[in-house]
Design a protein around this motif. Structure first.
Motif, mmCIF file in Angstrom:
data_model
loop_
_atom_site.group_PDB
_atom_site.id
_atom_site.type_symbol
_atom_site.label_atom_id
_atom_site.label_comp_id
_atom_site.label_asym_id
_atom_site.label_seq_id
_atom_site.Cartn_x
_atom_site.Cartn_y
_atom_site.Cartn_z
ATOM 1 N N GLN A 97 0.828 -1.228 0.005
ATOM 2 C CA GLN A 97 -0.070 -0.139 -0.140
ATOM 3 C C GLN A 97 0.990 1.137 0.057
ATOM 4 N N ASN A 98 2.122 1.264 0.571
ATOM 5 C CA ASN A 98 2.701 2.406 0.891
ATOM 6 C C ASN A 98 3.832 2.538 -0.462
ATOM 7 N N ASN A 99 4.043 1.601 -1.493
ATOM 8 C CA ASN A 99 4.882 1.629 -2.330
ATOM 9 C C ASN A 99 4.594 0.810 -3.672
ATOM 10 N N PRO A 100 3.329 1.079 -4.081
ATOM 11 C CA PRO A 100 2.667 0.360 -5.086
ATOM 12 C C PRO A 100 3.565 0.720 -6.386
ATOM 13 N N GLY A 101 3.835 -0.373 -7.144
ATOM 14 C CA GLY A 101 4.640 -0.141 -8.519
ATOM 15 C C GLY A 101 6.148 0.413 -8.491
ATOM 16 N N ARG A 102 6.657 0.346 -7.078
ATOM 17 C CA ARG A 102 8.177 1.001 -7.070
ATOM 18 C C ARG A 102 8.948 -0.468 -7.211
ATOM 19 N N ARG A 103 10.026 -0.346 -8.037
ATOM 20 C CA ARG A 103 10.875 -1.412 -8.261
ATOM 21 C C ARG A 103 11.964 -1.299 -7.311
ATOM 22 N N PHE A 104 12.442 -2.399 -6.953
ATOM 23 C CA PHE A 104 13.771 -2.457 -6.043
ATOM 24 C C PHE A 104 14.403 -3.709 -6.315
ATOM 25 N N LEU A 105 15.726 -3.907 -5.972
ATOM 26 C CA LEU A 105 16.706 -4.965 -5.958
ATOM 27 C C LEU A 105 16.641 -5.687 -4.708
ATOM 28 N N GLY A 106 16.651 -7.010 -4.757
ATOM 29 C CA GLY A 106 16.585 -7.855 -3.479
ATOM 30 C C GLY A 106 17.340 -9.228 -3.701
ATOM 31 N N CYS A 107 17.591 -9.545 -2.518
ATOM 32 C CA CYS A 107 18.489 -11.029 -2.615
ATOM 33 C C CYS A 107 17.443 -12.018 -3.230
ATOM 34 N N PRO A 108 18.000 -12.653 -4.035
ATOM 35 C CA PRO A 108 17.152 -13.761 -5.054
ATOM 36 C C PRO A 108 16.735 -15.053 -3.871
ATOM 37 N N ASN A 109 17.295 -14.889 -2.739
ATOM 38 C CA ASN A 109 16.811 -16.102 -1.753
ATOM 39 C C ASN A 109 15.862 -15.533 -0.730
ATOM 40 N N PHE A 110 15.185 -14.484 -1.047
ATOM 41 C CA PHE A 110 14.315 -13.965 0.005
ATOM 42 C C PHE A 110 13.058 -14.855 0.388
ATOM 43 N N MET A 111 12.899 -15.898 -0.370
ATOM 44 C CA MET A 111 12.151 -16.670 0.270
ATOM 45 C C MET A 111 12.421 -17.859 1.199
ATOM 46 N N ASP A 112 13.989 -17.793 1.273
ATOM 47 C CA ASP A 112 14.375 -19.031 2.221
ATOM 48 C C ASP A 112 15.167 -18.317 3.488
ATOM 49 N N PRO A 113 14.652 -18.324 4.630
ATOM 50 C CA PRO A 113 15.129 -17.445 5.715
ATOM 51 C C PRO A 113 16.437 -18.024 6.115
ATOM 52 N N THR A 114 16.920 -19.078 5.578
ATOM 53 C CA THR A 114 18.389 -19.672 5.857
ATOM 54 C C THR A 114 19.436 -19.174 4.960
ATOM 55 N N ARG A 115 18.883 -18.781 3.736
ATOM 56 C CA ARG A 115 19.794 -17.902 2.817
ATOM 57 C C ARG A 115 19.568 -16.759 2.350
ATOM 58 N N ASN A 116 18.441 -15.958 2.936
ATOM 59 C CA ASN A 116 18.239 -14.655 2.622
ATOM 60 C C ASN A 116 19.249 -13.816 3.414
ATOM 61 N N CYS A 117 20.268 -12.936 2.650
ATOM 62 C CA CYS A 117 20.965 -11.916 3.269
ATOM 63 C C CYS A 117 20.176 -10.577 3.649
ATOM 64 N N ASN A 118 19.143 -10.543 3.282
ATOM 65 C CA ASN A 118 18.074 -9.347 3.605
ATOM 66 C C ASN A 118 18.716 -7.999 2.690
ATOM 67 N N TYR A 119 19.542 -8.244 1.398
ATOM 68 C CA TYR A 119 19.765 -7.133 0.743
ATOM 69 C C TYR A 119 18.587 -6.484 -0.029
ATOM 70 N N PHE A 120 18.314 -5.349 0.207
ATOM 71 C CA PHE A 120 17.320 -4.516 -0.533
ATOM 72 C C PHE A 120 18.035 -3.136 -0.888
ATOM 73 N N ARG A 121 17.309 -2.677 -2.046
ATOM 74 C CA ARG A 121 17.544 -1.191 -2.602
ATOM 75 C C ARG A 121 16.532 -0.827 -3.403
ATOM 76 N N TRP A 122 16.143 0.327 -3.144
ATOM 77 C CA TRP A 122 14.940 0.763 -4.284
ATOM 78 C C TRP A 122 15.819 1.268 -5.497
ATOM 79 N N VAL A 123 15.104 0.811 -6.602
ATOM 80 C CA VAL A 123 15.646 1.257 -7.964
ATOM 81 C C VAL A 123 14.654 2.681 -8.324
#
Length: 73
Positions: free
Chosen positions: A19-45
């Protein structure tokens, strides 16, 4: 230029439909669905949305599309 996450994997570009960021693009860790492999990398594009009206309109448009697709299926 490619961006790597904390695990050295190629960060993926996704689109937020919150609701706060509809349509905004971002880069994220490809492992975001796996809590054991998610590095929490996130950056708005994209930059922030211009105002609350624009946010609400984008969010409502996405909700309308999701509802229409659900009725077809």
């Amino acid at each position: 230029m490619s961006t790597l996450c904390g695990y050295g994997e190629l960060a993926r570009c996704r689109t937020s439909w919150t609701q706060n960021n509809p349509g905004r693009r971002f880069l994220g860790c490809p492992n975001f669905m796996d809590p054991t492999r998610n590095c929490n990398y996130f950056r708005w594009v994209d930059g922030p949305l211009p105002n609350r009206w624009y946010q609400a309109t984008m969010f409502q448009q996405d909700a309308n599309l999701v509802n229409a697709e659900a009725q077809i299926a």
